[in-house]
Design an enzyme around this catalytic site. Structure first.
Site, mmCIF file in Angstrom:
data_model
loop_
_atom_site.group_PDB
_atom_site.id
_atom_site.type_symbol
_atom_site.label_atom_id
_atom_site.label_comp_id
_atom_site.label_asym_id
_atom_site.label_seq_id
_atom_site.Cartn_x
_atom_site.Cartn_y
_atom_site.Cartn_z
ATOM 1 N N LYS A 1 49.639 -48.140 152.381
ATOM 2 C CA LYS A 1 49.793 -47.969 150.931
ATOM 3 C C LYS A 1 51.270 -47.853 150.527
ATOM 4 C CE LYS A 1 45.296 -45.592 150.525
ATOM 5 N NZ LYS A 1 44.470 -46.342 149.547
ATOM 6 N N LYS B 1 47.361 -41.291 145.526
ATOM 7 C CA LYS B 1 46.305 -41.864 146.384
ATOM 8 C C LYS B 1 46.480 -41.240 147.758
ATOM 9 C CE LYS B 1 48.124 -45.994 145.475
ATOM 10 N NZ LYS B 1 47.327 -47.169 145.308
ATOM 11 N N ARG B 2 45.537 -41.493 148.687
ATOM 12 C CA ARG B 2 45.741 -41.000 150.032
ATOM 13 C C ARG B 2 47.079 -41.500 150.573
ATOM 14 N NH1 ARG B 2 41.539 -37.822 152.517
ATOM 15 N NH2 ARG B 2 42.714 -38.131 154.430
ATOM 16 N N THR C 1 41.156 -48.301 143.184
ATOM 17 C CA THR C 1 40.452 -47.982 141.943
ATOM 18 C C THR C 1 41.348 -47.150 141.037
ATOM 19 O OG1 THR C 1 39.420 -46.206 143.212
ATOM 20 C CG2 THR C 1 38.058 -48.119 142.735
ATOM 21 N N HIS D 1 34.351 -51.866 152.896
ATOM 22 C CA HIS D 1 35.461 -51.349 152.084
ATOM 23 C C HIS D 1 36.828 -51.521 152.720
ATOM 24 C CE1 HIS D 1 33.028 -49.118 149.059
ATOM 25 N NE2 HIS D 1 32.142 -49.137 150.050
ATOM 26 N N LYS E 1 42.218 -46.944 136.778
ATOM 27 C CA LYS E 1 42.302 -45.742 135.941
ATOM 28 C C LYS E 1 43.629 -45.700 135.198
ATOM 29 C CE LYS E 1 39.486 -43.666 139.501
ATOM 30 N NZ LYS E 1 39.509 -42.897 140.762
#
Ligand code: OX2
Length: 838
Positions: free
Chosen positions: A570, A564-565, A672, A373, A676
């Site tokens: 990110k 998100k985290r 992911t 992952h 969504k």
């Protein structure tokens, strides 16, 4: 505690009651459980009691499916998927089970007849937050899809007593609170102590010869713990399948040591209980960062050993011979957290069942598949040898044996290439010695996959290059997906009704059918309906924001969301810099035309990840300044919604106009959340990273706001000695932004607060924010312009949903079944208790 509510006086009877209507039966069952399970009557009942009464009512209705499924699988001896994952981020069960049973509307009606609001009850459920983020949520979507596709499957994991911490904000900083999700009991699980297993830990090994001269190894542990399974039914969508999520709780073999107690040492007498139960006490809250803690290795081994022993027990009851293990079970390793399973299965087969090494190894390799992952080096698990030996002495020997045989193979294949042997070894020997879990997973599996096309390619070229060269056929890609049941049908009921009204309900099971929406993108009436739904969802979210953050936001502004985290790769801070850029523009040019925007952030930072916590502080600080500045407040709002979770996600995704997917290219394996958002009609601003690339391909480049360097360009820029200062020198706005932060504009004059963040960016910028800043700002300009044409924006929004069918986890799971697991669906006939003979 909750305010008691009053159930209307005609409790048992509702209006227009047919004697046997579903709502009437639900109402009766509900009151039955309120009395006989909760032991309450309405005047004393809390909302939690009502939630629990309804949960038990629903549980009764799925037990029949659960038993029928178990019966069918046992009778057929079906080939079964065992999905091993240290995390299952399930989210609340009640709403999802109502949807899958087709009882949602009846439940709403029957509750309202009792004067209760179903939504209130749904929000009473404490979600099982047994995961950190994407990896754990993927496991949850996968078991949903497995059940919907009628695949015999068990999800194996850990029943953490405390899941992911609850995030609060104090003075704009993240403060963690313990997640006491089991406080009021868990109506969805059944303990199965009769299937408990014993797990050994620590100690040493001994060798002895039997009479025939055969050598046997005996592992003499220094302690044992009991693994007790807790089972949760996982329903398929409108079918008879109810698979099982089996989570292990650690217990002491003896709660109490009488011998010690009798010596007067009470503490000592219960000590073993405390130590044993620690194993399943708490989820490690690190996402993509390993800590190398002994307890964590013990946790991993604990649940993996329990699960493999459980599989052996199942085989025995079904009279499947041991050498057919790989035919009975396809075991998937969700990242390397369960990779110790390779050594454990070898131990079980050879030490405990006297199988010969070669046969055991053949079975082991045919059994496991490994999903990677992440490419981030700090997330690759390796255990210091000393620590490993202390916890798992026998497994270290087995790993040495696997390694010796494997490296012989490498040497034979690549004559003279000792550098390669060193690189591929299961043991890292440069400096401190480590066991490399990813290598163990690769060697012990017949299939290895990444989670999006780019990621799978990069795996082959980079982290697992040598393994790919040696075994190219083992490698493949399985692009992630998410379940449309939870992420559309449950989260967005308004949109669900509109879509089903237009194209029927088939899309909930076959998401590609959303394509039939494409022509509706040109229908002004449909567009108006679509827009109205987005607006209503935004109003709902605005209410939540007002309550939780005390900030009033305007539902007609563009909702620009990044949830998100929190992680530097990110790049939540890239968005923060850009917001400051917009703020600066507005301050220096008060008449500037600008599309009003509400920036919504959410996400948890690992408690020990200082930089991530500082990023949260930066965002909340910007919010404090911007939201109270009358000169900009009509154009800009910034909110950080605390405690992003599955529950909160269900309110956030449906209300988003713009989805921020802005990781440094090459760093986000898939993502992911991006899926969504798209399903719920948000447009994406994003980099060429992870599944963004495939989303853009599907929805069309013209309906996606692309920016930034590609993974290849990032590598080149960095390879050429990246100097962030050069980008700063060349960008006036970016200079203003950095200077505002530096001079304490967002920290009441405190120039020190954000210094570590600013210094890191100016001097190193490991994730290339500066290199991407202008491109990002330009893309946002295009977004602003596009949003002002609301008809055209709506058209693009509809197309994003219509073309998101590929990202159903049903598609992903179908590919795993076909390419890796080789399993077939099993249809379950419903059994009633009258059919059962004892
Ligand atoms: C996450 C990845 O970061 C994310 O990109 C991916 O979508 C998700 O896993 C599911 O595949 N911990 N979390 C992840 O990787 C690791 C390790």
């Amino acid at each position: 505690m909750n305010q008691p509510q009053v159930v209307s006086p005609n409790s048992g009877r509702g209006p227009d009651d047919e004697p046997d209507s579903p709502t009437r039966r639900l109402r009766h069952a509900f009151l039955h459980h309120l009395f006989y399970t909760q032991g309450k009557f309405p005047a004393l009942a809390t909302k939690t009691d009502y939630y629990l009464a309804l949960a038990h009512t629903v549980r009764d209705r799925l037990l029949q499916r659960w038993i029928s499924t178990a019966n069918e699988y046992t009778k057929n001896g079906s080939r079964t998927v065992a999905y091993l994952s240290a995390e299952f981020l399930m989210g609340p069960h009640l709403g999802n089970n109502l949807i899958n049973l087709g009882l949602f509307d009846d439940a709403r009606k029957s509750m309202s007849e009792l004067g209760l609001n179903l939504d209130d009850l749904l929000y009473e459920e404490e979600e099982p937050g047994l995961g950190n983020g994407g990896l754990g949520r993927l496991a949850a979507c996968f078991i949903d899809s497995l059940a919907t596709l009628e695949i015999p499957a068990v999800g194996y994991g850990i029943r953490y007593e405390f899941g992911i911490f609850h995030q609060t904000l104090v003075d704009g900083w993240q403060v963690e609170k313990t997640d006491k999700w089991l406080r009021y009991g868990n109506p969805w699980e059944l303990a199965r102590p009769e299937w408990s297993v014993t797990v050994k830990l620590g100690g040493h090994t001994e060798r002895m010869q039997d009479n025939s001269g055969q050598l046997h190894v005996r592992w003499v542990p220094n302690r044992t713990v009991l693994g007790v399974p807790y089972d949760t039914p996982i329903l398929g969508y409108r079918n008879n399948t109810a698979n099982t999520l089996r989570l292990w709780k650690a217990e002491a073999p003896e709660a109490f040591d009488f011998a010690v107690f009798n010596r007067g040492d009470y503490q000592g007498a219960v000590n073993q209980k405390v130590v044993s139960e620690n194993l399943s006490k708490v989820l490690y809250p690190n996402d993509e960062h390993v800590e190398g803690k002994e307890l964590r290795l013990a946790q991993q081994y604990f649940f993996v050993s329990c699960s493999l022993q459980d599989m052996l027990r199942i085989m025995k009851t079904q009279h499947v011979p041991l050498h057919e293990f790989h035919e009975k079970f396809a075991v998937q390793l969700n990242d390397t957290h369960p990779a110790i399973g390779v050594a454990e299965l070898m131990r079980l087969l050879t030490d405990e069942h006297q199988m010969h090494w070669n046969q055991a190894w053949d079975i082991t390799r045919k059994t496991f598949g490994y999903t990677n992952h992440t490419l981030l080096p700090e997330a690759l698990e390796r255990w210091p040898l000393e620590l490993f030996k202390r916890v798992l002495p026998r497994h270290l020997e087995i790993i040495y044996e696997i390694n010796a045989r494997f490296l012989d193979e490498v040497r034979q294949r690549y004559f003279g290439d000792e550098a390669r042997v060193t690189r591929m070894s299961l043991i890292e020997e440069t400096g401190e010695r480590y066991v490399r879990m990813a290598h163990l997973a690769c060697v012990g599996s017949h299939a290895i996959n990444g989670v999006a096309e780019l990621h799978s390619e990069l795996l082959k070229q980079d982290v697992l290059k040598d393994f790919h060269e040696m075994w190219p056929a083992k490698f493949g890609n399985k692009t992630n997906g998410v379940t449309p049941r939870r992420w559309i049908a449950l989260a967005n009921p308004r949109l669900t009704r509109l879509i089903s009204g237009a194209i029927g309900e088939g899309w909930i099971k076959r998401l590609e059918e959303l394509r039939q929406l494409e022509p509706f993108a040109l229908d002004p009436n449909f567009r108006a309906g679509w827009r109205e739904i987005k607006r209503a969802n935004k109003r709902d979210l605005s209410d939540v924001i007002r309550k939780r953050c005390g900030v009033a936001v305007d539902p007609s502004s563009m909702f620009d969301v990044q949830v998100k985290r929190i992680h530097e790769y990110k790049r939540q801070h890239l968005s923060a810099l850009h917001i400051i850029g917009l703020y600066h523009r507005l301050k220096t040019n008060p008449n500037l035309e600008m599309t009003p925007r509400t920036f919504i952030f959410g996400g948890k930072a690992a408690p020990g990840y200082w930089m991530a916590k500082l990023i949260i502080r930066l965002i909340t600080s910007i919010g404090e300044v911007v939201n109270r500045d009358p000169a900009v407040r009509d154009k800009l709002r910034v909110v950080f919604l605390p405690n992003f979770s599955v529950t909160n996600g269900q309110r956030i995704y449906p209300a988003a106009d713009l989805s921020e997917q802005i990781s440094t290219a090459g760093k986000e394996a898939s993502g992911t959340g991006n899926m969504k958002f798209a399903m719920n009609g948000a447009l994406t601003i994003g980099t060429m990273d992870g599944a963004n690339i495939e989303i853009r391909e599907q929805v069309g480049a013209e309906n996606f706001f692309l920016f930034g360097l590609t993974a290849h360009e990032v590598a080149t820029v960095r390879g050429n000695g990246y100097r962030p200062q050069d980008y700063l020198d060349g960008n006036a706005e970016l200079r203003e932004v950095i200077s505002l932060i530096r001079h304490g504009y967002f920290s009441r004059g405190d120039g020190e607060l954000f210094r570590p963040l600013v210094d890191s960016l100016v001097n190193h910028d490991p994730y290339c924010l500066f290199a991407d800043y202008q491109s990002y700002a330009d893309a946002h300009e295009r977004v602003g312009t596009a949003y002002r044409d609301s008809e055209d924006w709506t058209r693009m929004s509809i197309l994003n949903s219509a073309r998101s069918g590929l990202f159903s986890s049903d598609r992903t799971i179908a590919e795993y079944c076909r390419d890796i697991w080789n399993v077939q669906p099993v249809q379950v006939p419903i059994l009633s208790h009258e059919d059962v003979r004892v």
